[in-house]
Design a protein around this motif. Structure first.
Motif, PDB file in Angstrom:
ATOM      1  N   MET A 278     -43.120 -10.991 -22.349  1.00 25.61           N
ATOM      2  CA  MET A 278     -44.029  -9.861 -22.090  1.00 25.61           C
ATOM      3  C   MET A 278     -45.422 -10.106 -22.686  1.00 25.61           C
ATOM      4  O   MET A 278     -46.305  -9.273 -22.563  1.00 25.61           O
ATOM      5  N   HIS A 306     -47.198  -7.136 -20.912  1.00 28.98           N
ATOM      6  CA  HIS A 306     -47.063  -6.835 -19.483  1.00 28.98           C
ATOM      7  C   HIS A 306     -45.592  -6.715 -19.124  1.00 28.98           C
ATOM      8  O   HIS A 306     -44.721  -7.260 -19.826  1.00 28.98           O
ATOM      9  N   GLY A 307     -45.307  -6.005 -18.033  1.00 33.91           N
ATOM     10  CA  GLY A 307     -43.924  -5.730 -17.642  1.00 33.91           C
ATOM     11  C   GLY A 307     -43.192  -6.979 -17.175  1.00 33.91           C
ATOM     12  O   GLY A 307     -43.814  -7.946 -16.720  1.00 33.91           O
ATOM     13  N   ALA A 329     -42.025  -1.187 -23.058  1.00 32.34           N
ATOM     14  CA  ALA A 329     -42.340  -1.258 -21.621  1.00 32.34           C
ATOM     15  C   ALA A 329     -43.250  -0.112 -21.198  1.00 32.34           C
ATOM     16  O   ALA A 329     -44.111  -0.278 -20.328  1.00 32.34           O
ATOM     17  N   ALA A 332     -46.685  -1.212 -21.755  1.00 33.56           N
ATOM     18  CA  ALA A 332     -47.085  -2.514 -21.199  1.00 33.56           C
ATOM     19  C   ALA A 332     -47.833  -2.306 -19.878  1.00 33.56           C
ATOM     20  O   ALA A 332     -47.708  -1.266 -19.238  1.00 33.56           O
ATOM     21  N   VAL A 335     -44.991  -2.860 -14.358  1.00 36.32           N
ATOM     22  CA  VAL A 335     -43.652  -2.239 -14.327  1.00 36.32           C
ATOM     23  C   VAL A 335     -42.637  -3.145 -15.035  1.00 36.32           C
ATOM     24  O   VAL A 335     -42.707  -4.363 -14.911  1.00 36.32           O
ATOM     25  N   THR A 336     -41.714  -2.549 -15.753  1.00 36.42           N
ATOM     26  CA  THR A 336     -40.581  -3.299 -16.333  1.00 36.42           C
ATOM     27  C   THR A 336     -39.297  -2.798 -15.682  1.00 36.42           C
ATOM     28  O   THR A 336     -39.090  -1.582 -15.571  1.00 36.42           O
ATOM     29  N   LYS A 376     -42.592   2.542 -15.627  1.00 33.27           N
ATOM     30  CA  LYS A 376     -43.988   2.263 -15.281  1.00 33.27           C
ATOM     31  C   LYS A 376     -44.782   2.286 -16.586  1.00 33.27           C
ATOM     32  O   LYS A 376     -44.694   3.242 -17.360  1.00 33.27           O
ATOM     33  N   GLY A 377     -45.518   1.211 -16.821  1.00 28.37           N
ATOM     34  CA  GLY A 377     -46.220   1.094 -18.096  1.00 28.37           C
ATOM     35  C   GLY A 377     -47.581   1.746 -18.095  1.00 28.37           C
ATOM     36  O   GLY A 377     -48.041   2.255 -17.069  1.00 28.37           O
TER      37      GLY A 377
END
Ligand SMILES: O=C(O)C1=C[C@@H](OP(=O)(O)O)[C@@H](O)[C@H](O)C1
Ligand SMILES: C=C(OP(=O)(O)O)C(=O)O
Length: 433
Positions: A278, A306-307, A329, A332, A335-336, A376-377
């Protein structure tokens, strides 16, 4: 207890965290059935491990605790005494499942029970394979849930293909396999934590296993034993507890923290790989072995995350860290996706539901899917009022979210942190304003 959490401007410091919960449980259990003394340094005095201690005291084992130093006076594989009371594991899934394997082979009857969360957790996953080994285990609902009554029997070895990747099931069968009249082989589709195997080997048991490859199934065979030898065990810091500090340092501005002597056994430390993927600023230094367990110092600083997608063989390597990874997440970029983690529904709470609800209370966008969630980050998170549902990992994950969200956060039933991380709130307070 209600915890009040305020937004932090930074997190800084050098620290150690309490000892590893999985290793502390195993040190008591194996020390109890070994010959001679097992001395333990860095023992986790969290409620779960103290429940393991009280169960073994009830089975006639003398265990002296002086702060984080513990002495277990081993009674040998056949020296446990019939308990006079119910064995109460409290909230600890590890205690009830691993002890089932030991008690199945003792020449007496015992009964394992626990709190309201334990009474809801699935037990057939250990009861069925233990029955295949010859065990007599039952409960009012046919062995599905505790209380479990165990009538000790002579056991025989089996070959068992595990339907779920679970170190608790594997460990229960390995412990029962010590007492069986022939070898027991367990096949896991994805490798789970191997602390039991490593400690059994340290104490002289004969085990063979296939090399560790996360993309392949792993086979482990235990051979019947005559005796285990007591030993000295240094318990590393718990990576599952460290995870909350790592995440707070990644998410708070202007932060840098070093956590020393953390267990980074590769079957257990998947969170480090996930966070590196990530984009985390994490350095792992001073790697060495303590009783076959890999240990290191971890330095982490504020990170732009980042996701990513987390699933498959990664899940057993970070199963307890998913609540806090979900918090990371939410901050971030992008998206994760967390998938293949149905097991989360069988923990202290249904953690897929509990994490999703908790993050939504902070204002995050979360879609719950069967085996996980889509987060959703980078949404704006605001302080809120959370009920931990008495799940220690949910309480601590919410606390870290509260340290980064705007405004104040209140967490009810926050005392449950002492199940795995006594002193969590005090330690977090000491790291920054
Ligand atoms: O063996 C252990 O010490 C543990 C195994 C994991 O459970 P499962 O075996 O159910 O995956 C984990 O969630 C638990 O906190 C501790
Ligand atoms: C699931 C956990 O523990 P146990 O299964 O031992 O209750 C945990 O510590 O997150």
């Amino acid at each position: 207890m209600r915890a009040n959490i305020y937004k932090k401007s930074h997190i800084r410091g050098h620290l150690t965290v309490p000892g590893d919960k999985s290793i502390s449980h195993r040190a008591i259990m194996l020390g109890a059935i070994a010959d001679g003394i097992t001395s333990i340094d860095g023992f986790l005095t969290g409620e779960d491990c103290l429940n393991t201690v009280s169960c073994f005291r009830e089975l006639g084992v003398t265990i002296d605790i002086d702060s984080h130093h513990v002495q277990v006076k081993g009674v040998g594989m056949y020296g446990l005494k019939p308990p006079e009371r119910l064995l109460d594991v409290g909230n600890s899934g590890t205690t009830i499942r691993l002890m089932s394997g030991i008690l199945a082979a003792q020449p007496f009857t015992s009964c394992l029970t626990g709190d309201e969360s334990i009474l809801c957790r699935p037990m057939l996953r250990v009861v069925e394979p233990l029955r295949q080994m010859g065990a007599d285990i039952n409960s009012p609902d046919g062995g599905r849930h505790a209380p479990l009554t165990i009538v000790g029997k002579k056991l025989h070895g089996i070959n068992y293909n595990m339907p779920v990747a679970s170190a608790q099931v594997k460990s229960a069968l390995l412990l029962a396999g010590l007492y069986a009249d022939s070898p027991t082989t367990i096949i896991e589709s994805h490798p789970s934590r191997d602390h039991t195997e490593l400690m059994l080997e340290t104490m002289g048991a004969h085990i063979s296993y296939s090399p560790l490859n996360f993309e392949k199934q792993r086979t482990v065979t235990i051979y019947p034993a005559q005796a285990l030898q007591g030993t000295h065990i240094d318990v590393p810091g718990d990576i599952s507890s460290t995870a909350f500090i790592i995440t707070a340092a990644m998410l708070c501005p202007d932060s840098c923290v070093t956590i020393k002597d953390v267990g980074i056994n590769p079957t257990r430390a998947g969170i480090l790989d996930a966070y590196m993927a990530m984009g985390a600023n994490i350095q792992i230094t001073n790697q060495r072995l303590w009783n076959r367990e890999r240990v290191a110092d971890i330095t982490v600083s504020t990170s732009n995350l980042h996701g990513i997608i987390i699933g498959g063989s990664m899940i057993p390597r970070l199963i307890d860290e998913i609540p806090i990874i979900a918090v990371a997440a939410a901050f971030a970029e992008g998206v994760t996706i967390i998938r293949d983690a149905e097991e989360l529904r069988a923990k202290e709470t249904d953690r897929i539901a509990a994490i999703s609800d908790m993050l939504r209370s902070f204002g995050a966008e979360v879609k719950t899917i069967e085996g996980g969630m889509v987060i959703k980050g980078n949404t704006h998170l605001h302080g809120c009022h959370i009920d931990s549902l008495k799940d220690h990992r949910i309480a601590m994950a919410a606390a870290v979210a509260g340290m980064v969200a705007d405004g104040n956060t209140y967490i009810d039933n926050a005392e449950c942190v002492s199940i795995s991380f006594p002193g969590f709130f005090e330690l977090m307070d000491s790291l920054g304003d």
